[in-house]
Design a protein around this motif. Sequence first.
Motif, PDB file in Angstrom:
ATOM      1  N   GLN A  18       0.846  -1.207   0.000  1.00  0.00           N
ATOM      2  CA  GLN A  18       0.000   0.000   0.000  1.00  0.00           C
ATOM      3  C   GLN A  18       0.873   1.245   0.000  1.00  0.00           C
ATOM      4  O   GLN A  18       1.828   1.351   0.767  1.00  0.00           O
ATOM      5  CB  GLN A  18      -0.885   0.023   1.255  1.00  0.00           C
ATOM      6  N   HIS A  19       0.556   2.201  -0.858  1.00  0.00           N
ATOM      7  CA  HIS A  19       1.235   3.496  -0.907  1.00  0.00           C
ATOM      8  C   HIS A  19       0.170   4.588  -0.812  1.00  0.00           C
ATOM      9  O   HIS A  19      -0.949   4.420  -1.285  1.00  0.00           O
ATOM     10  CB  HIS A  19       2.018   3.670  -2.222  1.00  0.00           C
ATOM     11  N   SER A  20       0.573   5.693  -0.228  1.00  0.00           N
ATOM     12  CA  SER A  20      -0.359   6.817  -0.176  1.00  0.00           C
ATOM     13  C   SER A  20       0.429   8.111  -0.317  1.00  0.00           C
ATOM     14  O   SER A  20       1.627   8.167  -0.055  1.00  0.00           O
ATOM     15  CB  SER A  20      -1.149   6.818   1.133  1.00  0.00           C
ATOM     16  N   TYR A  21      -0.248   9.128  -0.744  1.00  0.00           N
ATOM     17  CA  TYR A  21       0.349  10.448  -0.876  1.00  0.00           C
ATOM     18  C   TYR A  21      -0.745  11.471  -0.563  1.00  0.00           C
ATOM     19  O   TYR A  21      -1.930  11.168  -0.617  1.00  0.00           O
ATOM     20  CB  TYR A  21       0.912  10.682  -2.283  1.00  0.00           C
ATOM     21  N   GLY A  22      -0.324  12.643  -0.256  1.00  0.00           N
ATOM     22  CA  GLY A  22      -1.320  13.667   0.030  1.00  0.00           C
ATOM     23  C   GLY A  22      -0.686  15.018   0.302  1.00  0.00           C
ATOM     24  O   GLY A  22       0.497  15.114   0.623  1.00  0.00           O
ATOM     25  N   PHE A  23      -1.500  16.025   0.142  1.00  0.00           N
ATOM     26  CA  PHE A  23      -1.086  17.385   0.459  1.00  0.00           C
ATOM     27  C   PHE A  23      -2.334  18.153   0.864  1.00  0.00           C
ATOM     28  O   PHE A  23      -3.328  18.165   0.145  1.00  0.00           O
ATOM     29  CB  PHE A  23      -0.426  18.069  -0.748  1.00  0.00           C
ATOM     30  N   ALA A  24      -2.280  18.759   2.021  1.00  0.00           N
ATOM     31  CA  ALA A  24      -3.400  19.578   2.497  1.00  0.00           C
ATOM     32  C   ALA A  24      -3.032  21.036   2.287  1.00  0.00           C
ATOM     33  O   ALA A  24      -2.222  21.591   3.010  1.00  0.00           O
ATOM     34  CB  ALA A  24      -3.676  19.289   3.954  1.00  0.00           C
ATOM     35  N   TRP A  25      -3.569  21.659   1.259  1.00  0.00           N
ATOM     36  CA  TRP A  25      -3.278  23.067   1.021  1.00  0.00           C
ATOM     37  C   TRP A  25      -4.303  23.959   1.708  1.00  0.00           C
ATOM     38  O   TRP A  25      -4.266  25.164   1.591  1.00  0.00           O
ATOM     39  CB  TRP A  25      -3.160  23.398  -0.457  1.00  0.00           C
ATOM     40  N   GLY A  26      -5.209  23.343   2.440  1.00  0.00           N
ATOM     41  CA  GLY A  26      -6.199  24.123   3.166  1.00  0.00           C
ATOM     42  C   GLY A  26      -5.601  24.950   4.291  1.00  0.00           C
ATOM     43  O   GLY A  26      -6.044  26.063   4.565  1.00  0.00           O
ATOM     44  N   ALA A  27      -4.560  24.432   4.956  1.00  0.00           N
ATOM     45  CA  ALA A  27      -3.955  25.167   6.079  1.00  0.00           C
ATOM     46  C   ALA A  27      -3.336  26.486   5.623  1.00  0.00           C
ATOM     47  O   ALA A  27      -3.613  27.525   6.230  1.00  0.00           O
ATOM     48  CB  ALA A  27      -2.938  24.291   6.790  1.00  0.00           C
ATOM     49  N   PRO A  28      -2.516  26.502   4.557  1.00  0.00           N
ATOM     50  CA  PRO A  28      -2.002  27.802   4.103  1.00  0.00           C
ATOM     51  C   PRO A  28      -3.111  28.751   3.645  1.00  0.00           C
ATOM     52  O   PRO A  28      -3.046  29.954   3.901  1.00  0.00           O
ATOM     53  CB  PRO A  28      -1.075  27.453   2.934  1.00  0.00           C
ATOM     54  N   ILE A  29      -4.146  28.209   3.009  1.00  0.00           N
ATOM     55  CA  ILE A  29      -5.273  29.040   2.578  1.00  0.00           C
ATOM     56  C   ILE A  29      -5.967  29.643   3.789  1.00  0.00           C
ATOM     57  O   ILE A  29      -6.332  30.820   3.803  1.00  0.00           O
ATOM     58  CB  ILE A  29      -6.265  28.226   1.713  1.00  0.00           C
ATOM     59  N   THR A  30      -6.136  28.844   4.833  1.00  0.00           N
ATOM     60  CA  THR A  30      -6.782  29.318   6.055  1.00  0.00           C
ATOM     61  C   THR A  30      -5.970  30.424   6.716  1.00  0.00           C
ATOM     62  O   THR A  30      -6.534  31.426   7.178  1.00  0.00           O
ATOM     63  CB  THR A  30      -6.983  28.153   7.043  1.00  0.00           C
ATOM     64  N   ILE A  31      -4.654  30.286   6.751  1.00  0.00           N
ATOM     65  CA  ILE A  31      -3.800  31.314   7.360  1.00  0.00           C
ATOM     66  C   ILE A  31      -3.919  32.619   6.575  1.00  0.00           C
ATOM     67  O   ILE A  31      -4.096  33.689   7.160  1.00  0.00           O
ATOM     68  CB  ILE A  31      -2.340  30.827   7.438  1.00  0.00           C
ATOM     69  N   VAL A  32      -3.845  32.538   5.251  1.00  0.00           N
ATOM     70  CA  VAL A  32      -3.951  33.742   4.422  1.00  0.00           C
ATOM     71  C   VAL A  32      -5.334  34.379   4.586  1.00  0.00           C
ATOM     72  O   VAL A  32      -5.455  35.601   4.751  1.00  0.00           O
ATOM     73  CB  VAL A  32      -3.653  33.424   2.943  1.00  0.00           C
ATOM     74  N   ALA A  33      -6.380  33.565   4.584  1.00  0.00           N
ATOM     75  CA  ALA A  33      -7.740  34.097   4.748  1.00  0.00           C
ATOM     76  C   ALA A  33      -7.909  34.766   6.104  1.00  0.00           C
ATOM     77  O   ALA A  33      -8.555  35.811   6.209  1.00  0.00           O
ATOM     78  CB  ALA A  33      -8.765  32.982   4.580  1.00  0.00           C
ATOM     79  N   SER A  34      -7.309  34.199   7.139  1.00  0.00           N
ATOM     80  CA  SER A  34      -7.442  34.819   8.465  1.00  0.00           C
ATOM     81  C   SER A  34      -6.677  36.135   8.534  1.00  0.00           C
ATOM     82  O   SER A  34      -7.131  37.082   9.181  1.00  0.00           O
ATOM     83  CB  SER A  34      -6.995  33.862   9.567  1.00  0.00           C
ATOM     84  N   LEU A  35      -5.525  36.221   7.867  1.00  0.00           N
ATOM     85  CA  LEU A  35      -4.789  37.486   7.837  1.00  0.00           C
ATOM     86  C   LEU A  35      -5.591  38.574   7.125  1.00  0.00           C
ATOM     87  O   LEU A  35      -5.663  39.711   7.589  1.00  0.00           O
ATOM     88  CB  LEU A  35      -3.428  37.297   7.165  1.00  0.00           C
ATOM     89  N   PHE A  36      -6.227  38.221   6.004  1.00  0.00           N
ATOM     90  CA  PHE A  36      -7.052  39.174   5.269  1.00  0.00           C
ATOM     91  C   PHE A  36      -8.278  39.574   6.084  1.00  0.00           C
ATOM     92  O   PHE A  36      -8.650  40.745   6.121  1.00  0.00           O
ATOM     93  CB  PHE A  36      -7.502  38.591   3.927  1.00  0.00           C
ATOM     94  N   SER A  37      -8.908  38.597   6.723  1.00  0.00           N
ATOM     95  CA  SER A  37     -10.132  38.900   7.470  1.00  0.00           C
ATOM     96  C   SER A  37      -9.859  39.805   8.660  1.00  0.00           C
ATOM     97  O   SER A  37     -10.713  40.610   9.032  1.00  0.00           O
ATOM     98  CB  SER A  37     -10.823  37.610   7.912  1.00  0.00           C
ATOM     99  N   MET A  38      -8.678  39.702   9.272  1.00  0.00           N
ATOM    100  CA  MET A  38      -8.344  40.581  10.398  1.00  0.00           C
ATOM    101  C   MET A  38      -8.292  42.041   9.951  1.00  0.00           C
ATOM    102  O   MET A  38      -8.705  42.934  10.696  1.00  0.00           O
ATOM    103  CB  MET A  38      -7.005  40.179  11.006  1.00  0.00           C
ATOM    104  N   ILE A  39      -7.794  42.270   8.743  1.00  0.00           N
ATOM    105  CA  ILE A  39      -7.711  43.641   8.224  1.00  0.00           C
ATOM    106  C   ILE A  39      -9.115  44.186   7.968  1.00  0.00           C
ATOM    107  O   ILE A  39      -9.448  45.297   8.395  1.00  0.00           O
ATOM    108  CB  ILE A  39      -6.873  43.680   6.932  1.00  0.00           C
ATOM    109  N   ALA A  40      -9.947  43.401   7.297  1.00  0.00           N
ATOM    110  CA  ALA A  40     -11.308  43.841   6.994  1.00  0.00           C
ATOM    111  C   ALA A  40     -12.117  44.029   8.272  1.00  0.00           C
ATOM    112  O   ALA A  40     -12.870  44.997   8.399  1.00  0.00           O
ATOM    113  CB  ALA A  40     -11.989  42.840   6.070  1.00  0.00           C
ATOM    114  N   LEU A  41     -11.968  43.126   9.233  1.00  0.00           N
ATOM    115  CA  LEU A  41     -12.707  43.232  10.492  1.00  0.00           C
ATOM    116  C   LEU A  41     -12.296  44.480  11.267  1.00  0.00           C
ATOM    117  O   LEU A  41     -13.141  45.177  11.831  1.00  0.00           O
ATOM    118  CB  LEU A  41     -12.499  41.980  11.339  1.00  0.00           C
ATOM    119  N   ALA A  42     -11.013  44.784  11.276  1.00  0.00           N
ATOM    120  CA  ALA A  42     -10.548  46.009  11.944  1.00  0.00           C
ATOM    121  C   ALA A  42     -11.154  47.230  11.273  1.00  0.00           C
ATOM    122  O   ALA A  42     -11.616  48.159  11.952  1.00  0.00           O
ATOM    123  CB  ALA A  42      -9.020  46.081  11.918  1.00  0.00           C
ATOM    124  N   HIS A  43     -11.185  47.245   9.946  1.00  0.00           N
ATOM    125  CA  HIS A  43     -11.766  48.371   9.201  1.00  0.00           C
ATOM    126  C   HIS A  43     -13.248  48.533   9.523  1.00  0.00           C
ATOM    127  O   HIS A  43     -13.725  49.648   9.782  1.00  0.00           O
ATOM    128  CB  HIS A  43     -11.553  48.153   7.705  1.00  0.00           C
TER     129      HIS A  43
END
Length: 169
Positions: A18-43
């Motif tokens: 059995q072999h498996s592979y994977g990549f979760a790109w959701g975590a980097p997307i979540t970090i970037v989205a949270s950084l953007f949302s903090m700016i908009a929320l502050a505004h």
Amino acid sequence: MILCGIGVNGHYELNGVQHSYGFAWGAPITIVASLFSMIALAHVCLAVASGRRVTFTDFVTFPNFGQALLTSFLTYLAVVIGSLLCIIPGDAAAFLLFFARFIVVDRGTSAGDAMAFSYRILSANVADLFPFALVGFVLMLLGIVTVPLTALMSVYAYVRIQGRDVVRY
């Protein structure tokens, strides 16, 4: 949180192994989205505190974008590094740099100036603002419904601690 699960995951069998592979790109997307949302929320919170009527465009407006993004990233980095050293330095960094995002959006300053001003404001008013921060933290733990309430409480504290008035309804 929903974005964290986005990714690719595959399994295959070759010669009985059995072999498996994977990549979760959701975590980097979540970090970037949270950084953007903090700016908009502050505004948005600053607009509400000033008595201005908030529209949809306020939620997708990012004032002083480059410096605000840098401020959010550097604050996040300081909290992570502090948390790796020990929990207390991470919590202290989160507390002392909390107003940095409001400052960079409100005043249009650089990231370093916003972080330094946040440190000065919060360290000079620990006795007044630390209990306030604890209440905000508990509200954040209660759930997503309380996030806007906590953000508005925070901007209220930011505006009032500088001696400015908050609009009254």
